[in-house]
Motif scaffolding. Structure first.
Motif, PDB file in Angstrom:
ATOM      1  N   MET A  40      51.929  37.225  41.811  1.00  0.00           N
ATOM      2  CA  MET A  40      51.369  35.881  41.666  1.00  0.00           C
ATOM      3  C   MET A  40      50.297  35.682  42.733  1.00  0.00           C
ATOM      4  SD  MET A  40      51.276  32.834  40.257  1.00  0.00           S
ATOM      5  CE  MET A  40      52.610  32.869  39.122  1.00  0.00           C
ATOM      6  N   PRO A  41      49.097  35.281  42.350  1.00  0.00           N
ATOM      7  CA  PRO A  41      48.039  35.071  43.326  1.00  0.00           C
ATOM      8  C   PRO A  41      48.409  33.951  44.298  1.00  0.00           C
ATOM      9  CG  PRO A  41      47.162  35.042  41.094  1.00  0.00           C
ATOM     10  CD  PRO A  41      48.659  35.070  40.995  1.00  0.00           C
ATOM     11  N   GLY A  42      48.078  34.142  45.549  1.00  0.00           N
ATOM     12  CA  GLY A  42      48.345  33.120  46.550  1.00  0.00           C
ATOM     13  C   GLY A  42      47.132  32.927  47.422  1.00  0.00           C
ATOM     14  N   PRO A  43      47.149  31.883  48.269  1.00  0.00           N
ATOM     15  CA  PRO A  43      45.990  31.618  49.110  1.00  0.00           C
ATOM     16  C   PRO A  43      45.739  32.739  50.104  1.00  0.00           C
ATOM     17  CG  PRO A  43      47.794  30.108  49.619  1.00  0.00           C
ATOM     18  CD  PRO A  43      48.206  30.920  48.435  1.00  0.00           C
ATOM     19  N   GLU A  44      46.794  33.321  50.674  1.00  0.00           N
ATOM     20  CA  GLU A  44      46.624  34.481  51.542  1.00  0.00           C
ATOM     21  C   GLU A  44      47.966  35.165  51.719  1.00  0.00           C
ATOM     22  OE1 GLU A  44      46.731  33.318  56.131  1.00  0.00           O
ATOM     23  OE2 GLU A  44      45.087  32.374  55.067  1.00  0.00           O
ATOM     24  N   ALA A  45      47.902  36.424  52.083  1.00  0.00           N
ATOM     25  CA  ALA A  45      49.123  37.194  52.300  1.00  0.00           C
ATOM     26  C   ALA A  45      49.191  37.562  53.779  1.00  0.00           C
ATOM     27  CB  ALA A  45      49.121  38.448  51.434  1.00  0.00           C
ATOM     28  N   ALA A  46      50.338  37.338  54.368  1.00  0.00           N
ATOM     29  CA  ALA A  46      50.523  37.655  55.787  1.00  0.00           C
ATOM     30  C   ALA A  46      50.240  39.131  56.024  1.00  0.00           C
ATOM     31  CB  ALA A  46      51.945  37.311  56.207  1.00  0.00           C
TER      32      ALA A  46
ATOM     33  N   LEU B 226      42.865  44.023  39.901  1.00  0.00           N
ATOM     34  CA  LEU B 226      42.048  43.431  38.848  1.00  0.00           C
ATOM     35  C   LEU B 226      42.912  42.825  37.752  1.00  0.00           C
ATOM     36  CD1 LEU B 226      39.257  42.901  37.640  1.00  0.00           C
ATOM     37  CD2 LEU B 226      39.339  45.202  36.660  1.00  0.00           C
ATOM     38  N   THR B 227      44.015  43.476  37.420  1.00  0.00           N
ATOM     39  CA  THR B 227      44.875  42.948  36.357  1.00  0.00           C
ATOM     40  C   THR B 227      45.621  41.687  36.787  1.00  0.00           C
ATOM     41  OG1 THR B 227      46.579  44.550  36.980  1.00  0.00           O
ATOM     42  CG2 THR B 227      45.118  45.154  35.163  1.00  0.00           C
ATOM     43  N   ASP B 228      45.674  41.399  38.081  1.00  0.00           N
ATOM     44  CA  ASP B 228      46.276  40.155  38.583  1.00  0.00           C
ATOM     45  C   ASP B 228      45.269  39.001  38.606  1.00  0.00           C
ATOM     46  OD1 ASP B 228      48.710  41.483  39.160  1.00  0.00           O
ATOM     47  OD2 ASP B 228      47.991  42.069  41.144  1.00  0.00           O
ATOM     48  N   LEU B 229      43.987  39.306  38.492  1.00  0.00           N
ATOM     49  CA  LEU B 229      42.954  38.279  38.565  1.00  0.00           C
ATOM     50  C   LEU B 229      43.060  37.365  37.341  1.00  0.00           C
ATOM     51  CD1 LEU B 229      40.416  37.337  40.169  1.00  0.00           C
ATOM     52  CD2 LEU B 229      39.076  38.847  38.681  1.00  0.00           C
TER      53      LEU B 229
ATOM     54  N   VAL C  19      43.410  48.734  50.878  1.00  0.00           N
ATOM     55  CA  VAL C  19      43.886  47.396  51.230  1.00  0.00           C
ATOM     56  C   VAL C  19      44.370  46.749  49.936  1.00  0.00           C
ATOM     57  CG1 VAL C  19      43.227  45.127  52.140  1.00  0.00           C
ATOM     58  CG2 VAL C  19      42.258  47.204  53.149  1.00  0.00           C
ATOM     59  N   PRO C  20      45.629  46.302  49.888  1.00  0.00           N
ATOM     60  CA  PRO C  20      46.151  45.711  48.647  1.00  0.00           C
ATOM     61  C   PRO C  20      45.652  44.287  48.417  1.00  0.00           C
ATOM     62  CG  PRO C  20      47.861  45.724  50.308  1.00  0.00           C
ATOM     63  CD  PRO C  20      46.673  46.411  50.907  1.00  0.00           C
ATOM     64  N   HIS C  21      44.345  44.159  48.326  1.00  0.00           N
ATOM     65  CA  HIS C  21      43.657  42.901  48.018  1.00  0.00           C
ATOM     66  C   HIS C  21      42.479  43.329  47.151  1.00  0.00           C
ATOM     67  CE1 HIS C  21      42.269  38.736  49.555  1.00  0.00           C
ATOM     68  NE2 HIS C  21      41.356  39.117  48.659  1.00  0.00           N
ATOM     69  N   LEU C  22      42.344  42.749  45.980  1.00  0.00           N
ATOM     70  CA  LEU C  22      41.269  43.122  45.061  1.00  0.00           C
ATOM     71  C   LEU C  22      39.937  43.209  45.792  1.00  0.00           C
ATOM     72  CD1 LEU C  22      40.151  43.584  42.186  1.00  0.00           C
ATOM     73  CD2 LEU C  22      40.036  41.091  41.951  1.00  0.00           C
ATOM     74  N   HIS C  23      39.231  44.305  45.607  1.00  0.00           N
ATOM     75  CA  HIS C  23      37.897  44.445  46.172  1.00  0.00           C
ATOM     76  C   HIS C  23      37.097  45.459  45.375  1.00  0.00           C
ATOM     77  CE1 HIS C  23      40.394  47.418  48.308  1.00  0.00           C
ATOM     78  NE2 HIS C  23      39.291  48.126  48.529  1.00  0.00           N
ATOM     79  N   VAL C  24      35.828  45.141  45.206  1.00  0.00           N
ATOM     80  CA  VAL C  24      34.897  46.038  44.539  1.00  0.00           C
ATOM     81  C   VAL C  24      33.968  46.603  45.604  1.00  0.00           C
ATOM     82  CG1 VAL C  24      32.926  46.158  42.949  1.00  0.00           C
ATOM     83  CG2 VAL C  24      34.991  44.945  42.272  1.00  0.00           C
ATOM     84  N   HIS C  25      33.792  47.925  45.569  1.00  0.00           N
ATOM     85  CA  HIS C  25      32.861  48.602  46.468  1.00  0.00           C
ATOM     86  C   HIS C  25      31.494  48.649  45.800  1.00  0.00           C
ATOM     87  CE1 HIS C  25      35.903  50.629  49.100  1.00  0.00           C
ATOM     88  NE2 HIS C  25      36.664  50.378  48.051  1.00  0.00           N
ATOM     89  N   ILE C  26      30.461  48.312  46.552  1.00  0.00           N
ATOM     90  CA  ILE C  26      29.088  48.488  46.086  1.00  0.00           C
ATOM     91  C   ILE C  26      28.419  49.403  47.101  1.00  0.00           C
ATOM     92  CG2 ILE C  26      26.900  47.402  45.511  1.00  0.00           C
ATOM     93  CD1 ILE C  26      28.534  44.831  44.920  1.00  0.00           C
ATOM     94  N   VAL C  27      28.080  50.605  46.643  1.00  0.00           N
ATOM     95  CA  VAL C  27      27.531  51.631  47.523  1.00  0.00           C
ATOM     96  C   VAL C  27      26.097  51.927  47.098  1.00  0.00           C
ATOM     97  CG1 VAL C  27      27.813  53.998  48.360  1.00  0.00           C
ATOM     98  CG2 VAL C  27      29.837  52.638  47.760  1.00  0.00           C
TER      99      VAL C  27
END
Length: 148
Positions: free
Chosen positions: A1-7, A55-58, A98-106
């Motif tokens: 479940m998406p939350g505002p932030e994860a400790a 991405l599937t949690d977004l 890092v278990p937080h959705l992120h897209v790399h742009i190289v």
């Protein structure tokens, strides 16, 4: 479940201002900053402000705004770094440092030393094997999203 932030999430700590980062873009839902260990200078990470792991949690309503930011940043990285193109990638769980959705742009240029993908490629034994794989994906689409 998406939350505002994860400790303990490094990206949530960057977003909260607890850890330094070279931010290059922010909007209501998205922040982009330079990767601390870039493949090439200008390597940028685009993350949602909410702690969303994959991405599937977004949530569906956030997909458009998130990828509009990714698209905007891909062009900016290319122009800003005078690159011929870019490599845009995202991992879900496996290889996700890092278990937080992120897209790399190289940023990319011909003969820059980066060799395609970072993993070995495999071919199908024949068309029948490829069709079996395709049918498994089609079947999962018909079944709908997995309950989480």
């Amino acid at each position: 479940m998406p939350g505002p932030e994860a400790a303990g999430c490094v990206f949530c700590r960057i977003l909260a201002g607890e850890l330094p980062a070279h931010r290059v873009y922010e909007d209501e839902e998205t922040v982009a900053f330079l990767d601390r260990r870039p493949l090439f200078h200008g390597h940028t990470l685009v993350v949602p402000r909410l702690h969303i792991e994959t991405l599937t949690d977004l949530p569906e309503e956030r997909v458009g705004p998130y990828f509009r930011a990714v698209r905007l940043l891909a062009g900016a990285v290319e122009r800003g770094m005078a690159a011929a193109g870019s490599f845009v990638a995202e991992n879900n769980r496996v290889s996700q440092s890092v278990p937080h959705l992120h897209v790399h742009i190289v940023p990319r240029n011909r003969k820059d030393g980066l060799r395609g993908f970072f993993w070995p490629r495999h071919t199908y034994a024949d068309d029948a094997e490829a069709e079996r794989a395709a049918e498994r994906v089609r079947s999962a689409l018909r079944a709908g999203p997995a309950a989480g």
